[in-house]
Design a protein around this motif. Structure first.
Motif, mmCIF file in Angstrom:
data_model
loop_
_atom_site.group_PDB
_atom_site.id
_atom_site.type_symbol
_atom_site.label_atom_id
_atom_site.label_comp_id
_atom_site.label_asym_id
_atom_site.label_seq_id
_atom_site.Cartn_x
_atom_site.Cartn_y
_atom_site.Cartn_z
ATOM 1 N N GLU A 80 -1.469 -20.214 -14.494
ATOM 2 C CA GLU A 80 -2.234 -20.769 -15.434
ATOM 3 C C GLU A 80 -2.338 -22.191 -15.061
ATOM 4 O O GLU A 80 -3.508 -22.553 -15.238
ATOM 5 N N TYR A 81 -1.409 -22.919 -14.109
ATOM 6 C CA TYR A 81 -1.593 -24.215 -13.545
ATOM 7 C C TYR A 81 -2.637 -24.205 -12.704
ATOM 8 O O TYR A 81 -3.754 -25.151 -12.555
ATOM 9 N N ALA A 82 -3.116 -23.142 -11.800
ATOM 10 C CA ALA A 82 -3.965 -23.064 -10.697
ATOM 11 C C ALA A 82 -5.018 -22.797 -11.449
ATOM 12 O O ALA A 82 -6.271 -23.411 -11.056
ATOM 13 N N ILE A 83 -5.220 -21.994 -12.514
ATOM 14 C CA ILE A 83 -6.390 -21.832 -13.230
ATOM 15 C C ILE A 83 -6.971 -23.197 -13.945
ATOM 16 O O ILE A 83 -8.068 -23.658 -13.917
ATOM 17 N N ARG A 84 -6.034 -23.809 -14.622
ATOM 18 C CA ARG A 84 -6.325 -25.385 -15.085
ATOM 19 C C ARG A 84 -7.087 -25.979 -14.183
ATOM 20 O O ARG A 84 -8.060 -26.645 -14.413
ATOM 21 N N MET A 85 -6.356 -26.041 -12.957
ATOM 22 C CA MET A 85 -7.210 -26.925 -11.827
ATOM 23 C C MET A 85 -8.328 -26.414 -11.652
ATOM 24 O O MET A 85 -9.324 -27.324 -11.273
ATOM 25 N N GLY A 86 -8.696 -25.166 -11.485
ATOM 26 C CA GLY A 86 -9.966 -24.455 -11.176
ATOM 27 C C GLY A 86 -10.977 -24.966 -12.195
ATOM 28 O O GLY A 86 -12.195 -25.598 -11.985
ATOM 29 N N PRO A 121 -8.662 -15.832 -3.344
ATOM 30 C CA PRO A 121 -8.015 -16.943 -4.042
ATOM 31 C C PRO A 121 -8.626 -16.862 -5.355
ATOM 32 O O PRO A 121 -9.568 -16.787 -5.729
ATOM 33 N N ILE A 122 -7.620 -17.518 -6.219
ATOM 34 C CA ILE A 122 -7.898 -17.395 -7.476
ATOM 35 C C ILE A 122 -8.880 -18.457 -7.925
ATOM 36 O O ILE A 122 -9.717 -17.943 -9.136
ATOM 37 N N VAL A 123 -9.042 -19.334 -7.221
ATOM 38 C CA VAL A 123 -10.119 -20.331 -7.652
ATOM 39 C C VAL A 123 -11.036 -20.587 -6.500
ATOM 40 O O VAL A 123 -10.647 -20.649 -5.459
ATOM 41 N N ILE A 124 -12.471 -20.171 -6.876
ATOM 42 C CA ILE A 124 -13.610 -20.147 -5.757
ATOM 43 C C ILE A 124 -14.539 -21.368 -5.836
ATOM 44 O O ILE A 124 -15.275 -21.411 -7.065
ATOM 45 N N GLY A 125 -14.706 -21.927 -4.852
ATOM 46 C CA GLY A 125 -15.790 -23.200 -4.864
ATOM 47 C C GLY A 125 -15.551 -24.268 -5.903
ATOM 48 O O GLY A 125 -14.255 -24.552 -5.898
ATOM 49 N N GLY A 126 -16.446 -25.002 -6.631
ATOM 50 C CA GLY A 126 -16.282 -26.013 -7.402
ATOM 51 C C GLY A 126 -16.376 -27.569 -6.653
ATOM 52 O O GLY A 126 -16.646 -27.439 -5.450
ATOM 53 N N TRP A 127 -16.127 -28.497 -7.247
ATOM 54 C CA TRP A 127 -16.405 -29.789 -6.760
ATOM 55 C C TRP A 127 -15.609 -30.739 -7.515
ATOM 56 O O TRP A 127 -15.074 -30.632 -8.581
ATOM 57 N N ILE A 128 -15.366 -32.035 -6.759
ATOM 58 C CA ILE A 128 -14.647 -33.117 -7.542
ATOM 59 C C ILE A 128 -15.517 -34.220 -7.210
ATOM 60 O O ILE A 128 -15.882 -34.457 -6.088
ATOM 61 N N SER A 129 -15.745 -35.352 -8.163
ATOM 62 C CA SER A 129 -16.876 -36.335 -8.116
ATOM 63 C C SER A 129 -15.668 -37.693 -7.385
ATOM 64 O O SER A 129 -14.913 -37.795 -8.305
ATOM 65 N N GLY A 135 -21.588 -45.227 -3.752
ATOM 66 C CA GLY A 135 -22.063 -44.522 -4.994
ATOM 67 C C GLY A 135 -21.265 -43.470 -5.407
ATOM 68 O O GLY A 135 -20.154 -43.028 -4.853
ATOM 69 N N GLN A 136 -21.811 -42.549 -6.191
ATOM 70 C CA GLN A 136 -21.094 -41.215 -6.830
ATOM 71 C C GLN A 136 -21.510 -40.093 -6.054
ATOM 72 O O GLN A 136 -22.667 -39.821 -5.967
ATOM 73 N N ARG A 137 -20.675 -39.145 -5.772
ATOM 74 C CA ARG A 137 -20.996 -38.100 -5.176
ATOM 75 C C ARG A 137 -20.187 -36.830 -5.422
ATOM 76 O O ARG A 137 -18.797 -37.096 -5.545
ATOM 77 N N ASN A 138 -20.596 -35.663 -5.337
ATOM 78 C CA ASN A 138 -19.523 -34.390 -5.516
ATOM 79 C C ASN A 138 -19.127 -33.956 -4.210
ATOM 80 O O ASN A 138 -20.020 -33.714 -3.404
ATOM 81 N N VAL A 139 -17.774 -33.794 -4.095
ATOM 82 C CA VAL A 139 -17.322 -33.248 -2.674
ATOM 83 C C VAL A 139 -17.242 -31.538 -3.148
ATOM 84 O O VAL A 139 -16.221 -31.340 -3.791
ATOM 85 N N GLN A 140 -17.744 -30.761 -2.295
ATOM 86 C CA GLN A 140 -17.657 -29.462 -2.474
ATOM 87 C C GLN A 140 -16.145 -28.789 -2.162
ATOM 88 O O GLN A 140 -15.620 -29.222 -1.052
ATOM 89 N N LEU A 141 -15.809 -28.123 -2.936
ATOM 90 C CA LEU A 141 -14.295 -27.335 -2.477
ATOM 91 C C LEU A 141 -14.741 -25.955 -2.105
ATOM 92 O O LEU A 141 -15.765 -25.239 -2.371
ATOM 93 N N ASN A 142 -13.822 -25.536 -1.011
ATOM 94 C CA ASN A 142 -14.167 -24.122 -0.589
ATOM 95 C C ASN A 142 -13.231 -23.136 -1.550
ATOM 96 O O ASN A 142 -13.761 -22.349 -1.980
ATOM 97 N N ARG A 143 -11.958 -23.474 -1.750
ATOM 98 C CA ARG A 143 -11.089 -22.645 -2.571
ATOM 99 C C ARG A 143 -9.806 -23.332 -3.301
ATOM 100 O O ARG A 143 -9.423 -24.497 -2.679
ATOM 101 N N ILE A 144 -9.148 -22.732 -3.989
ATOM 102 C CA ILE A 144 -7.780 -23.153 -4.474
ATOM 103 C C ILE A 144 -6.743 -21.685 -4.452
ATOM 104 O O ILE A 144 -7.357 -21.118 -5.151
ATOM 105 N N HIS A 145 -5.987 -21.762 -3.825
ATOM 106 C CA HIS A 145 -5.069 -20.375 -3.827
ATOM 107 C C HIS A 145 -3.673 -20.763 -4.189
ATOM 108 O O HIS A 145 -3.155 -22.090 -3.822
#
Ligand code: ADP
Ligand code: MG
Length: 501
Positions: A80-86, A121-129, A135-145
């Motif tokens: 659940e925690y990993a999904i929450r983060m994803g 990996p349970i979490v694929i892709g995504g980004w953190i701003s 300025g502001q930019r989104n940093v791409q994630l590869n995965r969270i496992h």
């Protein structure tokens, strides 16, 4: 230096006029791998406590020890925690998942393999701003496992032996892996700060890098600007603070550009950061690829993420920093600066939110939290959750200021410190017992005014001749004589009446 041969002039010229390195011609490329220890009560595959520390080797069931016949069972909370983060990182959640065995030998790995997610990996892709000066930019994630932690080898207890503590073995981690999408030490710093903020908001990880509950490896390479192929990377380990990640990258970027611009090859290797002097040194070369002989763990059935689970987690997500900043600026009309500082940590948000349940004066609430409350916390080395003056009491104090019973400075400098000593007392009672309630009694104020003006007849004459700026001096004198109790607005009004007639 030997004398130059005839005709060696050009060489000598090159020797003395070495071309300065044009650092701006290069682009730095960084990818981060961050391990975050999940705040579950128990370990990833058994009921042993996942708490940090403890008497060594006390959180160790047969499953942690990998004894023959012991069978792992997946901790649902960790999933659940990993999904929450994803979900917070706008990622895709993989519905079919399995765990693999990553085989290697190490004394702190009792089973001889680590259970991790290999190709699923349970979490694929995504980004953190992130926000930087650019300025502001989104940093791409590869995965969270999800994976389990190893135990701890301790080298400094016994001079002859390495000691092993297996309390940490099997504690659940998520590994957050970015794409090679960061381009400066500053960006890496901003990314980790934001990542930690989100982990803490979600209550998924305490984000404490000093205790090792958040650990970061930095992968760094350089290439000429415009080049599309990535350069050879080095990986830096042992970074125990966000600041040290920034220092390590700053150092590595210069070292790599110096190498590349001199035409020398970069070794793919793992390096360690030395915090005492801000440099790195080689730990091992990464020439030979590890063979971990991954295979699906036969003791753990694949696990599926159902629609119901996904939706219930989505529904339980708290508001995240960016969303709150938006709400505070648009709905509560706070300046963006105030909103951002409040949203820097979840505890401040919780305190502020509670405060706004008792007052509608949002800007004043922000001023109190960012001013007197924060300074008192710093001074006393306290966390907001243990702060003795609770939001309801602070709101009562704010009300006294709004009603004109106290000036802000008396409230902040006299009543607030007294409340810190006796937080269960009512602010009004404290103000009354210290005889600090602001006077709106016209005759009392008039008597202070008379006393004040009688003390400086020359100034009064000057005022009457036109030096109107002296009004401030008179108000100040009344404030002094009344020990801050005279309502300043009323004082001003009564003074004018007196002086103009
Ligand atoms: P490895 O197999 O060596 O662990 P991965 O492909 O899994 O490498 O990537 C690990 C991390 O290194 C990721 O965060 C990725 O973005 C980053 N990375 C990969 N190649 C480079 C590169 N050339 N320069 C900088 N970072 C890189
Ligand atoms: Mg890796």
């Amino acid at each position: 230096m030997p004398l130059p041969e005839p005709g060696g002039g050009i060489l000598i010229f090159a020797y003395f006029c070495e071309m300065p390195i044009n650092y701006d011609a290069y682009e730095v490329v960084i990818g981060l791998e961050v391990h975050a220890q999940l705040l579950t009560r128990t370990k990833l595959f058994c009921g042993d406590s996942a708490a940090f520390g403890g008497e060594p080797n006390t959180h160790v069931s047969p499953i942690t020890l990998g004894l023959p016949g012991a069978l792992p069972r997946l901790n649902k909370k960790a999933v659940e925690y990993a999904i929450r983060m994803g979900l917070a990182c706008h990622s895709e959640i993989s519905r079919m998942n399995y765990f693999a065995r990553k085989n290697y030998f190490y004394p702190d790995l009792p089973k001889g393999y680590q259970i991790s997610q290999h190709t699923t990996p349970i979490v694929i892709g995504g980004w953190i701003s992130i926000r930087t000066a650019e300025g502001q930019r989104n940093v791409q994630l590869n995965r969270i496992h999800i994976e389990e932690d190893a135990g701890k080898s301790i080298h400094d207890i016994d001079p002859a032996y390495t000691s092993v503590d297996l309390n940490r073995a099997g504690v659940p981690l998520i590994e957050i892996v970015t794409e090679p999408d960061l381009h400066s030490a500053e960006e890496a710093f901003a990314f980790l700060t934001e990542l930690r903020k989100i982990l803490r908001y979600l209550e998924v990880c305490d984000g404490n890098m000093e205790e090792g509950s958040m650990r970061c490896d930095a992968n760094i390479s350089v290439r000429l600007k415009g080049e599309t192929k990535l350069g050879t990377k080095v990986e830096v380990k042992n970074l125990n603070s966000i600041r040290n990640v920034r220092r390590a990258i700053e150092h590595e970027a210069v070292r790599l550009i110096d190498l590349v611009s001199a035409g020398r090859p970069v070794q793919q290797e793992t390096r360690s950061f030395d915090a005492s002097n801000g440099t790195t040194f080689s730990l091992r070369s990464k020439e030979e690829a590890n063979d971990y002989r991954y295979f699906a763990d036969p003791d753990l059935p694949p696990f599926q993420v159902s629609d119901e689970l996904l939706e219930s987690i989505r529904a339980s997500l708290p508001a995240l920093p960016e969303e709150l900043v938006e709400r505070y600026t648009k709905q509560l009309l706070l300046p963006e600066y105030d909103a951002r500082v409040i949203c820097d940590d979840k505890d401040t948000v919780d305190y502020f939110e509670e405060l706004t349940k008792h007052t509608r004066n949002y800007k004043a609430a922000a001023n109190w939290v960012l001013g007197p409350v924060k300074s008192a916390l710093n001074e006393k080395g306290l966390e907001l959750v243990q702060f003795p003056v609770r939001p309801a009491t602070l709101a009562a104090l704010m009300l006294l200021v709004e009603e004109g019973k106290l000036s802000f400075s008396i409230a902040a400098e006299r009543i607030f410190p007294a409340l810190l000593q006796e937080p269960s007392k009512n602010p009004l009672d404290i103000a009354a017992s210290l005889n600090l309630i602001q006077s709106s009694d016209t005759s009392e104020i008039n008597s202070w005014i008379e006393q004040a003006l009688a003390g400086m007849p020359d100034k009064v004459t000057e005022y009457k001749k036109g030096k109107k700026g002296l009004i401030g001096l008179f108000v100040g004198e009344v404030k002094k004589l009344s020990k801050g109790k005279a309502d300043p607005k009323l004082t001003n009004q009564l003074l004018l009446e007196k002086l103009e007639n």
